[in-house]
Design a protein around this motif. Structure first.
Motif: not given
Ligand SMILES: Nc1ncnc2c1ncn2[C@@H]1O[C@H](COP(=O)(O)OP(=O)(O)O)[C@@H](O)[C@H]1O
Ligand SMILES: [Mg+2]
Lengths: 385, 252
Positions: A324-325, A327-332, A334-336, A338, A342-343, B78-79, B82-83, B90, B94, B99, B104, B111, B164
């Motif tokens: 879930e984390q 997914f959340y970061l990727q949905a912004r 950010i590539p997997e 990275e 990051l975390v 997924v990323d 977004a890009r 959501m 989450v 971070v 973030f 990105a 964004l």
């Protein structure tokens, strides 16, 4: 299979301290201080067997620092703190003497003292190092471990009145090394230690770190970080014994676990005795679980015998870095890869940044990232070159 | 002008009894600058729609297409989505320990834009957007969503939307769990982005309440995994008065 973790907490079970091996019978594994340790993987470090094997040393000693070897009969060795378990007692007995690193009183070192200890054999190595940090001095001491060995060491850290010591330990062992270490800190009046233990390598690493105070105003920052990969056992047990008034301690340990059978143990015992009025203490352990199949045990214990304290607390959390984390970061955007970095980098960065030795910090961050990228030995081995 | 186009989308999730179909042929077209409200009862599949568009691994697309400006979103990670300009606020943001919000936001902005934002403008933009959303500046140094209240999490989602600057934003029940004051602040945030950009918005909600603050151009009633009725804002008034009964009973 999923990850398991336990968080316990309760009164401090005081352990006997002694110099005498006879005071510490062979553990069965049921003892409080051994119950998490896979004894068979200590591979001989519980057996009383002399050994002449040594680690090879590379040192960088700035002005104001001397390094000498002393025999078992040396008077200084009568004054170091006692040890708390059999491995520590065996190390003191069988190392037959010690290496003494002395920082002159009032010295202000222009660069860190660096001791690189490298193991390259299967023999058991017993060792005792004394850091004798003179009154009102300012020193940074870095001890880096690499290679492979079966090593039981005692590090006696004597920080005299008014001295300020930064201590960093790096356990960058090869994957098959075994390392059991005592770190016994004695703080004088107004003495300060900021300690960071970084444990990355090894098959089994077990640290027993103790802090005692001999006067008011002592201040101990005891930090650590560990990353356990598949099959690794990394254990850090801290005991802060507040017996003097108006002293401070802050324990912060963070760990990450990844891979089947990665096991970490953190035990934080803080004792505030009736004599320790005005104590201020906090201890924290945070674990970041990166994959299934890992186990993180976390046991903060606090015991307070006086009502006259400034503060006392503890916290322990173990959390997953989960899909879930990600997914959340990727949905912004950010590539997997990275997102993962990051975390984990964020998780450890706070501890690394406060070491205060910039080039070491950089090397450690690089090693941590490589470790997480799945190239453990190569990465931290390079740190030690 | 861009278009987000959803065609005959069928989605299922894995359950212990095998795959279960949740979306049963969704058709929606959203153009830049438009706001579409998706209204439906609990369990009708609204979040499934949102997550499927964004690419959550839990959902399996069994047929249909989703394109953004003609590009196949379903082929993207997924990323990448977004890009490409998609944003999902959501329903349950989450927590990410370790971070900080500021780190973030900067990482996400870098990105999305493909380059780091100019430091001077960025700091000002973040501060301004936080001010607008009545977020205490100390949030910048807190860990992402960790210990945030429900309302704080939603503000943080809209903060990201503001910074964004997506082409299309899917807001999944951004109104749920908000008191009236917070709802106003969050709605104003969404309206600011609508005014200042060409964003197309898919506003998913269970209640009509948020539509008082964010005026939709179109309303879609979502029942049992597909759009059961469509109309203008007046459809929301009917829902306000009569609820979902008319469509839910029809679908049984
Ligand atoms: N993993 C799952 N297993 C079984 N059913 C699921 C799963 N995930 C979602 N569902 C079901 O899918 C339906 C739609 O859920 P959701 O998209 O969250 O609806 P909404 O957002 O409209 O409340 C619900 O009936 C829910 O119970
Ligand atoms: Mg939902």
């Amino acid at each position: 299979m999923t990850e398991t973790y336990t968080i316990e907490g309760g009164p401090v079970e005081l352990h006997r301290s002694s110099f005498d091996v006879a005071d510490f019978p062979l553990p069965t594994g049921r003892e409080e201080d051994w119950r998490f340790t896979p004894l068979d993987r200590l591979r001989g470090l519980l057996e009383d067997q002399p050994s002449g094997a040594e680690l090879s040393w590379t040192t960088d000693l700035p002005e104001g620092v001397t390094l000498t070897s002393v025999g078992a009969e040396d008077a200084l060795l009568r004054t170091v703190p006692k040890v708390f378990d059999r491995v520590g007692a065996l190390a003191l007995q069988n190392s037959t003497g010690a290496v003494v690193v002395k920082v002159a009183a009032n010295a202000e070192l222009d660069r860190p003292v660096v001791l690189k200890l490298h193991g390259s054999g299967a023999d058991v190595v017993w060792g005792h190092i004394v850091l004798d940090v003179g009154a009102n001095s300012r020193a940074q001491i870095v001890i880096e471990h690499s290679g492979t060995t079966r090593y039981a060491g005692v590090l006696s850290v004597l920080v005299a009145d008014g001295a300020k010591l930064t201590l960093v330990g790096v356990q960058g062992w090869d994957r098959d090394a075994v390392h059991a270490q005592h770190v016994n800190v004695r703080l004088g009046k107004d003495a300060t230690i900021a300690s960071t233990q970084v444990t990355l390598g090894g098959d089994l690493v077990r640290f027993v770190e103790n802090v005692e105070y001999t006067g008011t105003g002592g201040d101990a920052e005891m930090a650590g970080l560990y990353i356990a990969d598949a099959g690794q056992h990394q254990e850090h047990r801290l005991f802060v014994d507040h017996s003097a008034p108006k002293c401070r301690s802050n324990v912060v340990y963070k760990g990450a676990l990844q891979g089947e059978g990665a096991h970490t143990v953190w035990v934080g015992d803080v004792m505030i005795r009736a004599t320790a009025e005005g104590t201020d203490t906090y201890e924290m352990n945070r674990n970041l679980v990166l994959t299934d199949g890992t186990r993180a045990d976390s046991v903060p214990n606090l015991e307070i015998e006086t009502g006259e304290i400034l503060g006392a607390g503890h916290a322990s959390t173990t959390g997953r870095f989960d899909d879930e984390q990600l997914f959340y970061l990727q949905a912004r955007g950010i590539p997997e890869e990275e997102a993962r970095r990051l975390v984990v980098r964020g998780f450890f960065a706070e501890l690394i940044h406060r070491i205060g030795i910039p080039d070491l910090q950089e090397r450690l961050l690089t090693a941590i990232e490589a470790e997480l990228g799945g190239e453990p030995e190569a990465a931290i081995g390079a740190v030690n070159q | 002008m861009a278009t987000l186009e959803i065609r005959d989308l069928h989605v299922s999730v894995e359950t212990e009894q095998g795959p279960k179909e949740i979306l049963r042929g969704v058709d929606l077209t959203i153009a830049s600058g438009q706001t579409h409200a998706i209204m439906g009862p609990n369990g009708s599949g609204k979040s499934t729609l949102a997550y499927s568009i964004a690419g959550h691994p839990k959902y399996t697309i069994t047929s249909g297409t989703v394109t953004l400006d003609g590009e196949d979103l379903l082929e993207m990670s997924v990323d990448e989505r977004a890009r490409a300009g998609l944003f999902l606020a959501m329903q349950y943001p989450v927590e990410v320990a370790g971070v900080t919000v500021s780190n973030f936001l900067r990482t996400a902005k870098t990105a999305i834009d493909g380059k780091a934002p100019s430091l001077r403008h960025w700091v000002k933009d973040v501060k301004g957007a936080m001010d607008n959303l009545k977020m205490d500046p100390e949030f910048a140094e807190r860990d992402v969503n960790l210990g945030f209240s429900g309302g704080e999490k939603k503000r943080h989602e809209i903060l990201q939307m503001e910074l964004l600057k997506p082409k299309f934003a899917v807001l999944d029940e951004t109104d749920s769990g908000l008191d009236v004051d917070a709802l106003k602040v969050v709605s104003e945030g969404v309206n600011r982005v609508r005014e200042n950009s060409e964003v197309g918005v898919l506003l998913i909600t269970h209640y009509t309440r948020i539509l008082r603050y964010i005026k939709p151009d179109f309303v879609h009633v979502f029942v049992d995994g597909k759009v059961a009725a469509e109309g203008g804002p007046e459809l929301a008034d009917e829902l306000e008065a009569n609820g979902y009964d008319r469509w839910t009973s029809a679908s049984v």
